[in-house]
Scaffold this active site. Structure first.
Site, short mmCIF file in Angstrom:
data_model
loop_
_atom_site.label_atom_id
_atom_site.label_comp_id
_atom_site.label_asym_id
_atom_site.label_seq_id
_atom_site.Cartn_x
_atom_site.Cartn_y
_atom_site.Cartn_z
N GLY A 118 2.95 2.11 -2.40
CA GLY A 118 3.16 2.58 -3.78
C GLY A 118 4.41 2.05 -4.44
N LYS A 119 4.87 0.86 -4.03
CA LYS A 119 6.07 0.28 -4.65
C LYS A 119 5.89 0.07 -6.16
CE LYS A 119 6.41 -3.56 -2.37
NZ LYS A 119 5.31 -3.47 -1.40
N THR A 120 4.75 -0.55 -6.52
CA THR A 120 4.54 -0.92 -7.91
C THR A 120 4.45 0.31 -8.81
OG1 THR A 120 3.41 -2.97 -7.29
CG2 THR A 120 3.04 -2.16 -9.52
N SER A 121 3.66 1.30 -8.40
CA SER A 121 3.52 2.50 -9.24
C SER A 121 4.85 3.24 -9.34
CB SER A 121 2.43 3.42 -8.69
OG SER A 121 2.69 3.76 -7.34
N GLY A 135 0.78 -1.23 0.00
CA GLY A 135 0.00 0.00 0.00
C GLY A 135 0.81 1.28 0.00
N ASP A 175 5.76 -9.92 -6.60
CA ASP A 175 4.74 -9.69 -5.57
C ASP A 175 3.57 -10.63 -5.81
OD1 ASP A 175 2.78 -8.76 -3.87
OD2 ASP A 175 3.23 -6.65 -4.22
N THR A 234 -3.52 -1.95 -3.70
CA THR A 234 -2.73 -2.92 -2.94
C THR A 234 -3.36 -3.29 -1.60
OG1 THR A 234 -0.72 -2.14 -4.02
CG2 THR A 234 -0.44 -3.44 -2.04
#
Length: 590
Positions: free
Chosen positions: A25-28, A23, A50, A509
């Protein structure tokens, strides 16, 4: 204030690991960085390991475990390694040879030990170790970005010599995350190269992603210290979602802005020593190549988001209807569950106060530090119907570790003992130790409703259950499940007596991770009846254009929870002030 993170203006290492809790914001952040580097003419590979990855949602393409060219971004390739599938294969490689040779109860314990987050993380590490240890990869790509990174705990385990010995097959010291390392034979050299690459300043940077809130920054500090302890100190901090400006006349906007600044002022001292950057809180959902490119522009408002954005939200219950439901059904044990930073403590406190106001005797217990609970109830008079206790995780974990070492530690070599001590640093250890403490509270409070802030995962419950079965079958086991824990396990599965509340936020997330948590609980025979979507901007009347835009993007996730995931769903608006004291919590719960 931190300068804005912009990969177009930085010299970055070939390997980039984005790490942080769900939550944040790693992916973005990883996707936007990959797009920016590729736009500069760099050849980039983006890899997600992930289990709840939404990488293909962000890039808007279907992905597999083989790198695929992203047509909208020349030079960018991406793959989505499924560690759940890797973990399934890994688990079968370990357990398979024993089928038909060991009793079913023993196999059940082995399988459950290999079903937790530790196995998934090790299976994921197994996958990206091939990339880290392969010199040809750096000949093919200028940058390889990993969406997720291994924890310091996993890396320390892999560095211990006993991880590669027969001790794993023989030890049955109790419920823990020891089992997952049983399948590592023959990979020591490759793992050694991978760990060395992680610590190489010329090759690798770890980007610690955090939100500008206290719990997220504390978690980033803990992760940073764990990694530094094993020589991985090539770190950057990215504070994601920082509101750049605010409207003074808008209470939500002002409170949002001021609360973030207050959290940054409390940044742990050690974390302040790391080079830090920020990314803005933006009005738009970070999906699609256009929005990813827009993130590194100077504006937090997308051209597609205008002042007149209208937020339409289906009428959903508030917390009061959840409390009425539990009161009418006379539910006796209530757990609030969810990832860190979603507001479990405030929700648990409000539920306890609400039930107390309905005339029930209630006991609220939490693993939050006692000082925080005192802060939540400051200025409150003693209430006849409400009692509160605080369980100290550090004390309970030390007590549990001491008991395990006393039972299982005798007769072990120095190396084996070191391995056992490191294994007891795993997340499972804390969950089991706290669950035992909760069992004691519940046992003493037969005539009260017990509200418990936080709870063990389904994996931990099954691990305790299978360990109990294991004891009946294998007298040589030195682990122990206390009697009050054995009583509490079936009680938790009785929906007429126990209620589980899953707390989440209206973002990708947190919702995806909460859905995985629910599946995990169902596997253990527990079916949550209520979800609470907390801190919803869509449920406020903010006029701030950035916050209104984000509120609009929440509605998709609110609908997903309400219509697809939750039996019952309550929505709580983002509150412009913390609810402090019994009277404010009472108002919150009505």
């Amino acid at each position: 204030m931190h300068s804005l993170f912009n990969p177009k203006k930085m010299q970055l290492t070939p390997f980039l690991f984005f790490t942080g809790k769900g939550g944040v914001g790693k992916t973005s952040t990883a996707c936007a960085t990959a797009v920016a580097l590729a736009d500069q003419g760099k050849k980039v590979l983006l890899v997600s390991t992930d289990p709840a990855s939404n990488l293909q949602d962000v890039l808007e393409v279907e992905l597999s475990n083989e790198p695929r060219a992203i047509s909208a971004v020349p030079n960018l390739y991406a793959c989505n390694i499924d560690p759940e599938e890797s973990a399934r294969i890994y688990k079968e490689n370990v357990v398979g040879p024993y089928r038909g040779k060991l009793p079913d109860a023993v196999l059940a314990t082995m399988e459950e030990q290999l079903s937790g987050a530790c196995t998934v993380e090790i299976a994921a590490f197994d996958e990206f170790s091939h990339l880290l240890a392969d010199e040809e990869i750096l000949d093919q790509y200028d940058h390889v970005l990993f969406d997720t990174a291994p924890t310091g705990h996993t890396l320390r385990l892999l560095q211990l010599p006993t991880a590669w010995s027969g001790f794993l097959e023989e030890s049955t010291h109790g419920a823990s995350c020891l089992g997952p390392l049983a399948g590592l034979e023959g990979k020591k050299e490759m793992y050694g190269k991978a760990v060395a690459s992680l610590a190489d300043h010329e090759k690798t940077t770890l980007l610690l992603v955090a939100r500008p809130d206290n719990s997220s920054l504390i978690e980033a500090d803990r992760a940073s210290a764990e990694l530094k302890a094993i020589g991985i100190d090539n770190q950057l901090l990215i504070v994601n979602g920082l509101l750049q400006t605010h409207r003074a006349e808008d209470k939500v906007s002002s409170a949002f802005y001021n609360r973030q600044r207050a959290a940054l002022n409390k940044t742990p001292q050690a974390l302040k020593q790391i080079m830090a950057y920020s990314l803005p809180f933006v009005s738009y959902s970070l999906t699609g190549i256009g929005n990813l490119r827009y993130l590194f522009s100077s504006s937090a408002i997308s051209a597609s988001v205008a002042e007149e954005t209208v937020v339409k939200m289906e009428e959903l219950p508030g917390l009061n209807q959840l409390i009425n439901d539990f009161s009418e059904k006379n539910i006796r044990v209530i757990f609030t569950m969810g990832k860190g930073g979603v507001g479990k403590t405030s929700i648990a406190s409000a539920i306890a106060v609400g039930l107390s106001e309905k005339g029930h005797r209630v006991h609220l217990t939490t693993t939050d530090p006692a000082a925080h609970l005192a802060y939540t109830f400051q200025g409150s008079d003693a209430q006849d119907n409400l009692s509160i206790s605080s369980i100290n995780p550090e004390v309970e974990v030390e007590r549990y570790k001491k008991a395990v070492l006393e039972n299982a530690g005798s007769g072990l070599s120095e190396e084996e003992l070191a391995y056992l001590q490191e294994d007891l640093e795993s997340p499972c250890t804390e969950e089991i130790a706290l669950f035992q403490a909760f069992a004691t509270v519940v046992e003493k409070s037969e005539d009260e409703i017990v509200v418990i802030d936080t709870a063990p995962t389904g994996h931990t419950l099954l691990l305790l259950d299978s360990t109990e079965a294991y004891h009946k079958e294998m007298s040589r086991s030195t682990g122990d499940v206390p009697e009050n824990v054995k009583k509490l396990l079936p009680r938790l599965r009785n929906s007429e007596e126990t209620g589980v509340v899953i707390v989440t936020l209206a973002e990708a997330t947190p919702v995806l991770e909460a859905a995985r948590l629910q599946e995990d609980l169902k596997r253990a025979g527990i079916d949550p009846k209520w979800w609470v979507i907390n801190q919803s901007l869509a449920a406020t009347d903010t006029t701030d254009p950035v916050l209104r835009g984000r509120a609009s993007s929440e509605t998709e996730w609110i609908a997903k929870v309400n219509s697809g995931l939750a039996a019952k769903c309550a929505v709580i608006p983002w509150l412009h002030e913390e609810k402090i004291g019994y009277d404010q919590l009472k108002e919150f719960s009505l």
